[in-house]
Design an enzyme around this catalytic site. Structure first.
Site, PDB file in Angstrom:
ATOM      1  N   LYS A   1       0.818  -1.228   0.000  1.00 26.73           N
ATOM      2  CA  LYS A   1       0.000   0.000   0.000  1.00 26.73           C
ATOM      3  C   LYS A   1       0.848   1.273   0.000  1.00 26.73           C
ATOM      4  O   LYS A   1       0.473   2.266  -0.625  1.00 26.73           O
ATOM      5  CB  LYS A   1      -0.950   0.010   1.204  1.00 26.73           C
ATOM      6  CG  LYS A   1      -2.076  -1.015   1.089  1.00 26.73           C
ATOM      7  CD  LYS A   1      -3.035  -0.889   2.261  1.00 26.73           C
ATOM      8  CE  LYS A   1      -4.015  -2.029   2.293  1.00 26.73           C
ATOM      9  NZ  LYS A   1      -4.976  -1.943   3.399  1.00 26.73           N
TER      10      LYS A   1
ATOM     11  N   GLY B   1      -3.071   1.160  18.200  1.00 28.73           N
ATOM     12  CA  GLY B   1      -2.291   0.808  17.008  1.00 28.73           C
ATOM     13  C   GLY B   1      -1.925   2.074  16.244  1.00 28.73           C
ATOM     14  O   GLY B   1      -2.613   3.106  16.360  1.00 28.73           O
TER      15      GLY B   1
HETATM   16  P1  NDP Z   1       0.843  -2.806  10.450  1.00 29.18           P
HETATM   17  O1  NDP Z   1       1.813  -3.923  10.405  1.00 29.18           O
HETATM   18  O2  NDP Z   1       1.073  -1.590   9.628  1.00 29.18           O
HETATM   19  O3  NDP Z   1       0.721  -2.311  11.983  1.00 29.18           O
HETATM   20  C1  NDP Z   1       0.576  -3.232  13.027  1.00 29.18           C
HETATM   21  C2  NDP Z   1       0.184  -2.493  14.305  1.00 29.18           C
HETATM   22  O4  NDP Z   1      -0.118  -3.489  15.305  1.00 29.18           O
HETATM   23  C3  NDP Z   1       1.298  -1.633  14.893  1.00 29.18           C
HETATM   24  O5  NDP Z   1       0.713  -0.517  15.532  1.00 29.18           O
HETATM   25  C4  NDP Z   1       1.942  -2.581  15.915  1.00 29.18           C
HETATM   26  O6  NDP Z   1       2.606  -1.931  16.973  1.00 29.18           O
HETATM   27  C5  NDP Z   1       0.713  -3.274  16.451  1.00 29.18           C
HETATM   28  N1  NDP Z   1       0.971  -4.579  17.071  1.00 29.18           N
HETATM   29  C6  NDP Z   1       1.342  -5.724  16.461  1.00 29.18           C
HETATM   30  N2  NDP Z   1       1.438  -6.727  17.355  1.00 29.18           N
HETATM   31  C7  NDP Z   1       1.111  -6.198  18.568  1.00 29.18           C
HETATM   32  C8  NDP Z   1       1.014  -6.715  19.888  1.00 29.18           C
HETATM   33  N3  NDP Z   1       1.291  -8.013  20.143  1.00 29.18           N
HETATM   34  N4  NDP Z   1       0.637  -5.899  20.888  1.00 29.18           N
HETATM   35  C9  NDP Z   1       0.368  -4.603  20.635  1.00 29.18           C
HETATM   36  N5  NDP Z   1       0.438  -4.036  19.408  1.00 29.18           N
HETATM   37  C10 NDP Z   1       0.805  -4.824  18.393  1.00 29.18           C
HETATM   38  O7  NDP Z   1      -0.580  -3.466  10.137  1.00 29.18           O
HETATM   39  P2  NDP Z   1      -1.860  -2.781   9.498  1.00 29.18           P
HETATM   40  O8  NDP Z   1      -2.002  -1.442  10.103  1.00 29.18           O
HETATM   41  O9  NDP Z   1      -1.812  -2.896   8.024  1.00 29.18           O
HETATM   42  O10 NDP Z   1      -3.039  -3.749   9.982  1.00 29.18           O
HETATM   43  C11 NDP Z   1      -3.513  -3.715  11.326  1.00 29.18           C
HETATM   44  C12 NDP Z   1      -4.748  -4.602  11.475  1.00 29.18           C
HETATM   45  O11 NDP Z   1      -5.820  -4.078  10.697  1.00 29.18           O
HETATM   46  C13 NDP Z   1      -4.536  -6.040  10.986  1.00 29.18           C
HETATM   47  O12 NDP Z   1      -5.171  -6.900  11.913  1.00 29.18           O
HETATM   48  C14 NDP Z   1      -5.243  -6.086   9.661  1.00 29.18           C
HETATM   49  O13 NDP Z   1      -5.747  -7.377   9.376  1.00 29.18           O
HETATM   50  C15 NDP Z   1      -6.387  -5.108   9.902  1.00 29.18           C
HETATM   51  N6  NDP Z   1      -6.920  -4.507   8.669  1.00 29.18           N
HETATM   52  C16 NDP Z   1      -8.226  -4.729   8.360  1.00 29.18           C
HETATM   53  C17 NDP Z   1      -8.788  -4.195   7.234  1.00 29.18           C
HETATM   54  C18 NDP Z   1     -10.223  -4.479   6.930  1.00 29.18           C
HETATM   55  O14 NDP Z   1     -10.687  -4.149   5.838  1.00 29.18           O
HETATM   56  N7  NDP Z   1     -10.974  -5.057   7.845  1.00 29.18           N
HETATM   57  C19 NDP Z   1      -8.029  -3.347   6.301  1.00 29.18           C
HETATM   58  C20 NDP Z   1      -6.653  -3.149   6.717  1.00 29.18           C
HETATM   59  C21 NDP Z   1      -6.130  -3.731   7.865  1.00 29.18           C
HETATM   60  P3  NDP Z   1       4.144  -1.462  16.796  1.00 29.18           P
HETATM   61  O15 NDP Z   1       4.098  -0.168  16.049  1.00 29.18           O
HETATM   62  O16 NDP Z   1       4.614  -1.303  18.184  1.00 29.18           O
HETATM   63  O17 NDP Z   1       4.844  -2.552  16.048  1.00 29.18           O
END
Ligand code: NDP
Length: 269
Positions: A65, A126
């Site tokens: 993206k 997040g």
């Molecule tokens: P990214 O990889 O860009 O970001 C991941 C985020 O999750 C970061 O803020 C990260 O924190 C945090 N994170 C990951 N693991 C943990 C944990 N164990 N505890 C706390 N925080 C955690 O992912 P995306 O933003 O692309 O996606 C995020 C979610 O949104 C996913 O579940 C995805 O499936 C969902 N999504 C759903 C869509 C829909 O249409 N329904 C569309 C797009 C996404 P840190 O910065 O500290 O690493």
């Protein structure tokens, strides 16, 4: 026939072809919608090839993206602010244009439930790509405040800084979030690993609406936990997935399909 596709890597799991096929059937549109798995280092050339061969529009998913955003010669305002796009098409000059429909997808899904953002106190957990895409569409709905918290606080700080000129946006340490909230959105990918963000249950009251952007047939870990804490109104991201697709369909075809029918179809599948 007009050709559309979703590009990602991996892509086999994508529900987008099914969703768009349902939209096309309902709206009597002649089109094809396929999946393209682009090599990790070959996204740009695959996109150019698709459009050179007459393709009309692309959806873009993980991990491309941000790269799609860089590739665009023209961006919508919300795509520009999101720093990532999930919808591509050509304008009349043959330029690649990009938009981000994820945020409006989440907003429209919550509105379908009767939720109104205006005057509400909202927490987003997040600060990854998906959260960045939803902030501006939420701010457009005039909430009282938007608090962002993230495991890596610096990323929440940076988002709060970028968006604070568009509304009251603050960032907080996960352990120090001052609840309760009217709406709590889990925008982390923690649920994918069966984990919970380290957030206090004080963010919930029985009237708090809870939304996990992830979806799972048996409910996400986060949503199950929120229910145990007494939250009564809980949603997952399946509706967001269908709504973001509907917005892309509208950008391409200028007609709006019935999303609720397709959400039901996916839930029943
Ligand atoms: P990214 O990889 O860009 O970001 C991941 C985020 O999750 C970061 O803020 C990260 O924190 C945090 N994170 C990951 N693991 C943990 C944990 N164990 N505890 C706390 N925080 C955690 O992912 P995306 O933003 O692309 O996606 C995020 C979610 O949104 C996913 O579940 C995805 O499936 C969902 N999504 C759903 C869509 C829909 O249409 N329904 C569309 C797009 C996404 P840190 O910065 O500290 O690493």
């Amino acid at each position: 026939m007009d050709q559309y596709a979703v590009v990602g890597n991996p892509i086999s799991h994508s529900k987008s072809p099914l969703i768009h096929a349902e939209f096309a059937k309902e709206m009597h549109q002649e089109l094809t919608y396929s999946k393209i798995e682009a090599p990790l280092n070959g996204f740009t050339s695959r996109v150019r090839e698709f459009f050179e061969q007459g393709g009309k529009g692309l959806n873009v998913t993980v991990p491309f993206k941000e790269e799609a955003w860089s590739l665009c010669q023209s961006l919508s305002d919300r795509g520009q602010l999101a720093g990532a796009v999930n919808t591509l098409y050509l304008n009349s000059d043959g330029q690649i244009c990009g938009d981000n429909t994820d945020g409006v997808g989440l907003v429209n899904d919550l509105k379908q439930t009767g939720f109104s953002f205006a005057g509400k106190k909202i927490l987003i957990i997040g600060a990854g790509g998906a959260v960045r895409g939803v902030i501006q569409p939420i701010l457009n709905e005039m909430p009282t405040s938007l608090t962002i918290t993230n495991r890596t606080k610096a990323k929440a700080d940076s988002l709060a800084e970028v968006f604070s000129e568009h509304g009251l946006v603050v960032s907080e340490e996960m352990g120090c979030v001052n609840g309760p909230f009217d709406l709590v959105i889990n925008g982390t990918s923690a649920s994918l690993a069966g984990a919970l963000p380290a957030i206090s249950s004080d963010v919930f009251t029985p009237s708090t609406v809870v939304y996990d952007m992830m979806y799972a047939k048996e409910g996400t870990v986060f949503n199950r936990w929120a229910a145990q804490q007494g939250a009564a109104e809980i949603y997952d991201g399946l509706g967001m997935l269908v709504e973001q697709a509907a917005e892309a369909f509208y950008i391409w075809r200028r007609c709006r399909p019935n999303t609720q029918r397709v959400v039901k179809l996916l839930r029943d599948a």
